[in-house]
Design a protein around this motif. Structure first.
Motif, PDB file in Angstrom:
ATOM      1  N   ALA A  12       0.628  -1.557   0.314  1.00 22.23           N
ATOM      2  CA  ALA A  12       0.138  -0.038  -0.161  1.00 22.23           C
ATOM      3  C   ALA A  12       1.149   1.004   0.335  1.00 22.23           C
ATOM      4  O   ALA A  12       0.694   2.527  -0.522  1.00 22.23           O
ATOM      5  N   VAL A  13       1.897   1.104   0.743  1.00 24.56           N
ATOM      6  CA  VAL A  13       3.034   2.576   0.820  1.00 24.56           C
ATOM      7  C   VAL A  13       3.258   2.944  -0.378  1.00 24.56           C
ATOM      8  O   VAL A  13       3.596   4.320  -1.224  1.00 24.56           O
ATOM      9  N   VAL A  14       3.878   1.610  -1.273  1.00 27.03           N
ATOM     10  CA  VAL A  14       4.752   1.703  -2.004  1.00 27.03           C
ATOM     11  C   VAL A  14       3.393   2.072  -3.683  1.00 27.03           C
ATOM     12  O   VAL A  14       3.928   2.939  -4.495  1.00 27.03           O
ATOM     13  N   ARG A  21      -1.034   8.199   3.191  1.00 33.12           N
ATOM     14  CA  ARG A  21      -2.248   7.296   1.963  1.00 33.12           C
ATOM     15  C   ARG A  21      -2.362   6.390   1.833  1.00 33.12           C
ATOM     16  O   ARG A  21      -3.472   5.548   2.128  1.00 33.12           O
ATOM     17  N   ALA A  22      -1.307   5.596   2.753  1.00 34.95           N
ATOM     18  CA  ALA A  22      -1.459   3.917   2.751  1.00 34.95           C
ATOM     19  C   ALA A  22      -2.316   3.316   3.826  1.00 34.95           C
ATOM     20  O   ALA A  22      -3.554   2.970   3.581  1.00 34.95           O
ATOM     21  N   ALA A  23      -2.240   5.012   4.566  1.00 32.82           N
ATOM     22  CA  ALA A  23      -3.101   4.425   6.088  1.00 32.82           C
ATOM     23  C   ALA A  23      -4.772   4.554   5.736  1.00 32.82           C
ATOM     24  O   ALA A  23      -5.215   3.025   6.298  1.00 32.82           O
ATOM     25  N   ALA A  24      -4.778   5.611   4.609  1.00 29.87           N
ATOM     26  CA  ALA A  24      -6.241   6.057   4.486  1.00 29.87           C
ATOM     27  C   ALA A  24      -7.189   4.822   3.715  1.00 29.87           C
ATOM     28  O   ALA A  24      -8.326   4.073   3.692  1.00 29.87           O
ATOM     29  N   VAL A  25      -6.110   3.808   3.001  1.00 25.03           N
ATOM     30  CA  VAL A  25      -6.717   3.001   2.175  1.00 25.03           C
ATOM     31  C   VAL A  25      -7.275   1.624   2.981  1.00 25.03           C
ATOM     32  O   VAL A  25      -8.190   1.026   2.696  1.00 25.03           O
ATOM     33  N   GLY A  27      -7.413   1.543   6.185  1.00 26.90           N
ATOM     34  CA  GLY A  27      -8.303   1.819   7.287  1.00 26.90           C
ATOM     35  C   GLY A  27      -7.432   1.856   8.342  1.00 26.90           C
ATOM     36  O   GLY A  27      -8.226   1.665   9.407  1.00 26.90           O
ATOM     37  N   ILE A  28      -6.677   2.032   8.741  1.00 28.04           N
ATOM     38  CA  ILE A  28      -5.732   1.984   9.698  1.00 28.04           C
ATOM     39  C   ILE A  28      -4.853   3.389  10.072  1.00 28.04           C
ATOM     40  O   ILE A  28      -4.882   3.963   9.231  1.00 28.04           O
ATOM     41  N   ARG A  90     -11.715  -8.573   2.104  1.00 29.28           N
ATOM     42  CA  ARG A  90     -10.350  -8.149   1.598  1.00 29.28           C
ATOM     43  C   ARG A  90     -10.425  -6.747   0.959  1.00 29.28           C
ATOM     44  O   ARG A  90     -11.815  -6.526  -0.137  1.00 29.28           O
ATOM     45  N   GLU A  91      -9.326  -6.271  -0.086  1.00 30.12           N
ATOM     46  CA  GLU A  91      -9.519  -5.137  -0.153  1.00 30.12           C
ATOM     47  C   GLU A  91     -10.112  -5.541  -2.033  1.00 30.12           C
ATOM     48  O   GLU A  91      -9.135  -6.972  -2.321  1.00 30.12           O
TER      49      GLU A  91
END
Length: 299
Positions: A12-14, A21-25, A27-28, A90-91
């Motif tokens: 997600a970070v990559v 933005r990874a956290a928003a995707v 949900g943490i 999952r996403e």
């Protein structure tokens, strides 16, 4: 055994370019994302993410992200059997592919539309020159690619699609200004022309094959397929275009074809990883069907 929640945080970070933005995707919180990434790096004894703006994966990070993509595709196939269980929750699964700009502007959207109607998997399309998209496969950045390379890629299969046909065009005003005495080695060599980027050699190939000359005129760099056409229409320079894009302009007289008897065909191939995932099979079917309608037969 890999820690997949932590690996999902790395991916997600990559993909998103930052921890926030990874956290928003996911949900943490950003702190939780950072802890997962750092914890996995410590357990593996290697850096997976180069922190920056944007964050980027290391070689090992890209390898692990590619592995996660494959796992998610395979899990997607068995999710319906779980009756809405953990995998189904999952996403949304994303399939990363590489496509050259001219294909994306012409025949490939029909393939994407077919695929989108047949599956709930998202496409993440990376643009690159058709001579270099296969390198994305070798690096593990994507799972399939439209490429001009017919050479096999380890772990993949390659299917011939056909050829994208190109024609050399200029606006009538440009032709009157630069080719009033005809298209000769001298006039063509001095006329301004367009190139997509430093890896675009189609204009040079056409000039060599059609007139036996090496181009030496002024160059304008236009790294956009539609922008390339627009710049030709307004007379900035002459250039090579996919035939299907310029046919309406040729018919309307907004463009003229230089040396109509000589066209350039670029053979294209679909190279896809040998992963037995339904989404890849559906995408391959869609790509082959669209190519059959939008490309010419390769010689």
């Amino acid at each position: 055994m890999l820690d997949y929640p932590s690996l999902a945080a790395v991916a997600a970070v990559v993909r998103e370019g930052s921890f926030e933005r990874a956290a928003a995707v996911l949900g943490i919180t950003p702190s939780a994302v950072s802890q997962r990434v750092r914890g996995l790096e410590e357990r593996l004894g290697a850096v997976l993410v180069v922190r920056g703006q944007p964050c980027e994966a290391t070689d090992l990070g890209r390898t692990l992200c590619a592995h996660l993509d494959r796992v998610r595709l395979l899990e997607h196939d068995i999710a319906p059997a779980l009756g809405g269980g953990v995998l189904a929750a999952r996403e949304r699964v994303t399939l990363r592919i590489a496509v050259n700009a001219d294909s994306l502007a012409t025949w490939f959207p029909a393939a994407a539309a077919r695929f989108g109607a047949a599956t709930d998997v998202s496409l993440d399309i990376t643009l690159d020159d058709e001579a270099h998209t296969a390198a994305r496969l070798r690096a593990g950045d994507v799972l399939a690619a439209v490429t001009a390379e017919r050479e096999p890629v380890q772990g993949c299969r390659t299917l011939a699609l056909g050829a994208l046909r190109y024609v050399a065009c200029a606006s009538p005003a440009f032709a009157r200004r630069h080719f009033a005495s005809g298209i000769t080695a001298q006039t063509l060599g001095a006329a301004p022309y367009l190139r997509f980027d430093r890896r675009d050699f189609l204009q040079a190939r056409w000039a060599r094959e059609a007139h036996g000359i090496e181009l030496a005129g002024p160059v304008h760099w236009v790294p956009s397929t539609h922008g390339f056409l627009d710049m030709t229409l307004v007379g900035l320079g002459w250039g090579i275009h996919p035939r299907v894009m310029v046919e309406p302009h040729l018919a309307a007289g907004r463009l003229i074809e230089l040396a109509p008897g000589h066209r350039v065909d670029v053979a294209l191939y679909w190279t896809v990883t040998r992963l037995h995932a339904a989404a890849l099979r559906r995408l391959t079917d869609a790509v082959r069907a669209a190519a059959g309608e939008g490309l010419v037969s390769a010689v």
